[in-house]
Scaffold this active site. Structure first.
Site, PDB file in Angstrom:
ATOM      1  N   HIS A   1      -4.084  -4.294  -0.429  1.00 57.65           N
ATOM      2  CA  HIS A   1      -3.663  -4.887   0.845  1.00 57.65           C
ATOM      3  C   HIS A   1      -3.737  -6.412   0.739  1.00 57.65           C
ATOM      4  CE1 HIS A   1      -3.246  -1.388   3.494  1.00 57.65           C
ATOM      5  NE2 HIS A   1      -4.163  -0.832   2.733  1.00 57.65           N
TER       6      HIS A   1
ATOM      7  N   GLU B   1      -2.846  -8.549   2.808  1.00 57.69           N
ATOM      8  CA  GLU B   1      -3.245  -9.107   4.113  1.00 57.69           C
ATOM      9  C   GLU B   1      -4.756  -9.014   4.347  1.00 57.69           C
ATOM     10  OE1 GLU B   1      -1.921  -6.209   3.551  1.00 57.69           O
ATOM     11  OE2 GLU B   1      -2.598  -4.704   4.983  1.00 57.69           O
TER      12      GLU B   1
ATOM     13  N   CYS C   1       0.844  -1.203   0.000  1.00 65.46           N
ATOM     14  CA  CYS C   1       0.000   0.000   0.000  1.00 65.46           C
ATOM     15  C   CYS C   1       0.878   1.251   0.000  1.00 65.46           C
ATOM     16  CB  CYS C   1      -0.989  -0.019   1.159  1.00 65.46           C
ATOM     17  SG  CYS C   1      -2.297   1.219   0.958  1.00 65.46           S
TER      18      CYS C   1
END
Lengths: 198, 255
Positions: A178, A180, A77
């Site tokens: 992102h 994650e 990011c």
């Protein structure tokens, strides 16, 4: 497989850490030049403002160690944006590892900014980081600034214009989305990163 | 472009998900992390956790609990409930939340929005607005988690959302309270009026009862996301069935 995550006070550290743990990795949080130099692979997370993040890296004295890192590096990011030359956000110089300037996104009536949500990835070219990621897979984005679209782009999203979603130059990769927080697609990208030859 | 987001909202009280009708008479709907995982598996695009009693009780939420959620989930989530300082917001984000949502404390001290945006970036800052019709207009209410503390804030909804955006909000969740929990549909008129005044994402909340209601919020009002609780918690609608229906209506959704 050891992976270091840079803890510099401007990152989504816990969510990156947990995502790596879900993949069976044991990430180590690092914040000194020596720890960076000794890492097998390094993740540079990041949320928030570019100026603040750069100031934090300077305060820790790690910018040179990041630039000098020759094993796999992944910026996430804001971490991807920091890899470029400069940012319109606060008009600050960045790490300068990929050419170009990060600029502010302009909202349109049907296109609010920040760009927030799940967008499709279109693969520009093959790369080990994107192994097993299908063309058109959705990933989760949250950003108000956008990296320059150029030779480094491996995959794009479309949001009123091309969004470099995954970039690479040499041993440095970046993910604007992102991983994650991008369910199976994101997990695959992180798994691929962990398996890159170090 | 970007898929329209379906966002189950989990109102949490002491670790349990509760949801009442029109915010009163809370009924127990299940364990929070269990429901969170179930919604993730069904295809939720994002989750919101509201500690509904934190703000009226003058406390903030439990960071250990935020970490547990962050550890289990691989989709984004935001947390809300009694966050009134940068330090508290920072601890939520450090614990793994992707966004923090502020409501009553932002009304008490609007500069909180600017302080959070400066420190964490505006994409982390969600401003929740509880709005109710009053004559020809809409007005903002605060402390709505507690029927005894709930009251009008003295602000017009359409003024407040613009002020919040100018201060640095990255997203507005507009909860149309007249609609809340009654499942007669989102307040399209109010959402359209709000959408026309904002350049940041707008999320609709309050009133979802059928796939048609979600479709109308996306197509008629142009919202980026729709928040819903009881329609999912009760099993009246599954996220999978909803997304199939939305896709058939031409709304871009993540499969």
């Amino acid at each position: 497989m050891t992976v270091a995550v840079l803890a510099y006070g401007a990152g989504n550290l816990a969510s990156v850490q947990f995502a790596l743990e879900r993949l069976g990795a044991s990430p180590r949080m690092v914040s000194t030049p020596d720890e960076i130099a000794g890492a097998e692979r390094l993740i540079l997370p990041g949320v928030g403002a570019a100026g603040y993040a750069m100031a934090r890296l300077e305060a820790l004295g790690v910018t040179e160690a990041i630039r000098a890192f020759t094993r796999p590096l992944l910026g996430v990011c804001l971490g991807q944006q920091l890899l470029f030359d400069s940012s319109e956000e606060g008009d600050v110089p960045l790490l300068g590892l990929i050419p170009g300037r990060v600029v502010q996104m302009r909202p349109a009536p049907d296109r609010p900014v920040p760009h927030m949500g799940w967008s499709r990835l279109t693969r520009e070219r093959h790369d080990p980081l994107l192994e097993g990621v299908e063309d058109g897979a959705y990933a989760y984005f949250v950003h108000g600034f956008v990296c320059p679209d150029g030779q480094a782009t491996l995959a794009r999203a479309d949001y009123g214009g091309p969004i470099p979603a995954v970039v690479r130059r040499d041993n440095r990769w970046g993910c604007q989305f992102h991983p994650e927080r991008s369910a199976e697609t994101g997990a695959r990208v992180l798994k691929n990163f962990l398996e890159l030859p170090a | 472009m970007t898929a329209r987001r379906i966002i189950p909202c989990l109102d949490v009280k002491d670790g349990r998900v509760v949801k009442g009708v029109r915010f009163q008479g809370h009924a127990d709907m299940g364990d929070a992390s269990e429901l969170a995982r179930r919604y993730r598996d069904q295809g939720a695009d994002e989750l919101v956790f509201y500690d509904i009693t934190a703000s009226p009780e003058g406390r903030t939420l439990d960071y250990a609990w935020v970490r547990d959620i962050a550890r289990a989930l691989d989709i984004p989530f935001s947390v809300a409930g009694g966050i009134r300082t940068n330090d508290q917001a920072g601890r939520c984000l450090d614990s793994g939340a992707d966004k923090v949502s502020i409501n009553s404390p932002a009304l008490e001290r609007p500069d909180l929005i600017a302080e959070m945006a400066d420190r964490f970036g505006r994409q982390c800052v969600v401003v929740g607005v509880d709005s109710r019709r009053e004559g020809d207009d809409w007005v903002v209410h605060q402390y709505t988690g507690d029927p005894d503390a709930s009251r009008r804030s003295g602000r017009r909804t359409l003024d407040w959302i613009v002020e919040a955006q100018t201060l640095g909000a990255g997203e507005i969740v507009l909860n149309c309270m007249d609609q809340d929990g009654v499942r007669r549909g989102y307040d399209i008129e109010q959402l359209k009026a709000a959408r026309a005044r904002l350049t940041i994402p707008l999320v609709a909340s309050g009133g979802a009862g059928s796939a048609r209601h979600f479709r109308d919020a996306f197509v008629e009002a142009g919202v980026s996301g729709t928040l819903a609780a009881s329609v999912f918690h009760t099993g009246a609608l599954t996220i999978g069935a909803l997304k199939t229906e939305l896709a058939r209506e031409g709304v871009e959704v993540r499969p």
